[in-house]
Enzyme design. Structure first.
Site, PDB file in Angstrom:
ATOM      1  CE  LYS A  16      -3.784  -2.204   2.473  1.00  0.00           C
ATOM      2  NZ  LYS A  16      -4.636  -2.225   3.656  1.00  0.00           N
ATOM      3  CB  CYS A  17       0.075   4.824  -0.576  1.00  0.00           C
ATOM      4  SG  CYS A  17      -0.332   4.735  -2.330  1.00  0.00           S
ATOM      5  N   PRO A  18       2.531   4.520   1.594  1.00  0.00           N
ATOM      6  CG  PRO A  18       4.247   5.650   2.773  1.00  0.00           C
ATOM      7  CD  PRO A  18       3.004   4.804   2.968  1.00  0.00           C
ATOM      8  CE1 TYR A  19       6.561   2.269   4.364  1.00  0.00           C
ATOM      9  CE2 TYR A  19       4.286   1.576   4.631  1.00  0.00           C
ATOM     10  CZ  TYR A  19       5.423   2.183   5.138  1.00  0.00           C
ATOM     11  OH  TYR A  19       5.415   2.707   6.401  1.00  0.00           O
ATOM     12  CB  THR A  20       2.916   1.717  -3.894  1.00  0.00           C
ATOM     13  OG1 THR A  20       2.421   2.926  -3.316  1.00  0.00           O
ATOM     14  CG2 THR A  20       1.992   0.573  -3.531  1.00  0.00           C
TER      15      THR A  20
END
Lengths: 81, 272
Positions: A16-20
């Site tokens: 998920k964001c922000p890890y994308t």
């Protein structure tokens, strides 16, 4: 149209964001200018936020394609370090 | 911190994600932070916030030198220490908290007094020196050592409601003696003990120093080179004063008279 062959592919389905964006950014940092990164993802918000953030960071987004019910493929060309 | 050719662990990617996202930092900048080695003088009011934030940021190695033990009167501002660690060496009290915050960072605790005889040996393996000391002899000793050893130095000071920060880059900008050539006579400037200090003030000045250090590591932005930043907490005023390099400076000028560390910095003159 000429098919673009990515120089590097990452599969960040499940993130998920922000890890994308963090993963995509780390990948593109290690590439050379002019090379193309392919990002495979399934977090809907990231199909919008990754292209926007990459452009903000000076990279060129070549395409954003929804390839099935859940997944997207984004192609990004590295323009700058 | 291990990077395996630029690769972070999954936990490191999560821990430093808000750094990595920044265009000015990224994975490369985070790797620079992780390979940096800093030497911090003092685990007190300034040293606590400085080391707390640099540890959170993932600086590779932080050495902290301080010969004092935690006193109850420290706890109003020295945020790494606690009621439970009163009586413990400050560097040990600090190390326990910093290790718990971020095991990536190597904390070297040195319970010792900084002297003209040991300082050059201490700082030689470090990239940046940070002065969080609370007295003039140490401040002049650290300044002279950094000029002689060509080490960048972040210097901070606090008293009552006013704080000062400056960044010294030997060979490029001013040094502390360009600003104040000699130590003030003993008793002229009150110490924190005599003058008091509002506890938040060293937190503000210390975190400004930590920010200067991270910018030095990353090579981004402008640091307080040739500049003294003065913070007046009562009036909430930040003032930047230009400090040109003094060509007649006794330690960094064109014809320096201090070419080795003085044998003692306790007196208000150099007794080399």
């Amino acid at each position: 149209m000429e098919e673009i062959i990515p120089d590097k592919r990452i599969d960040i389905r499940g993130l998920k964001c922000p890890y994308t964006f963090v993963r995509s950014k780390l990948a593109i940092e290690q590439m050379n200018t002019g090379e193309v990164l392919e990002v495979l993802l399934n977090y809907p918000e990231a199909s919008v936020s990754i292209p926007k953030s990459m452009q903000d960071h000076g990279q060129r987004v070549l395409s954003v394609d929804k390839i099935n019910d859940t997944d997207w493929i984004i192609l990004i060309r590295k323009e700058r370090d | 911190m291990e990077f395996n050719g630029g690769q972070f662990t999954d936990d490191q990617i999560i821990r430093y994600s808000r750094h990595i996202i920044l265009p000015e930092v990224g994975g490369k900048g985070q790797a620079m932070i992780a390979s940096a080695k800093v030497f911090l003088i003092g685990a007190g009011g300034l040293g606590c916030p400085i080391s707390y934030y640099l540890t959170a940021a993932g600086v590779g190695r932080i050495a902290i030198v301080d010969d004092d033990v935690v006193d109850l009167s420290n706890l109003q501002r020295q945020i790494l220490h606690s009621t439970k660690t009163v009586g413990m060496p400050k560097v040990e009290s600090a190390k326990a908290v910093l290790n718990a915050l971020n095991p990536d960072v190597e904390i070297i605790a040195i319970k010792d007094r900084l002297t003209p005889q040991n300082i050059l040996g201490f700082i030689k393996d470090y990239d940046i020196v940070i002065d969080g000391s609370d007295n003039f002899p140490t401040r002049y000793l650290v300044n002279d050592a950094c000029v002689l050893a060509n080490k960048p130095l972040s210097s901070g000071a606090v008293l009552r409601f006013e704080g000062q920060v400056t960044t010294i880059i030997p060979g490029e900008g001013h040094c502390y003696r360009c600003l104040f050539e000699e130590m003030p006579p003993e008793g002229l400037v009150p110490s924190c003990q005599e003058g008091g200090v509002l506890g938040v003030l060293p937190g503000i000045i210390g975190t400004l120093q930590a920010m200067e250090v991270l910018k030095l590591i990353l090579g981004k932005g402008d640091v307080l080179k040739n500049t003294l930043l003065i913070y007046d907490a009562l009036r909430t005023n930040f003032r930047k004063v230009r400090v040109p390099k003094n060509l007649d400076c006794p330690v960094c000028g064109e014809n320096p008279t201090i070419t080795a560390l003085c044998s003692s910095y306790e007196a208000n003159y150099c007794s080399a």
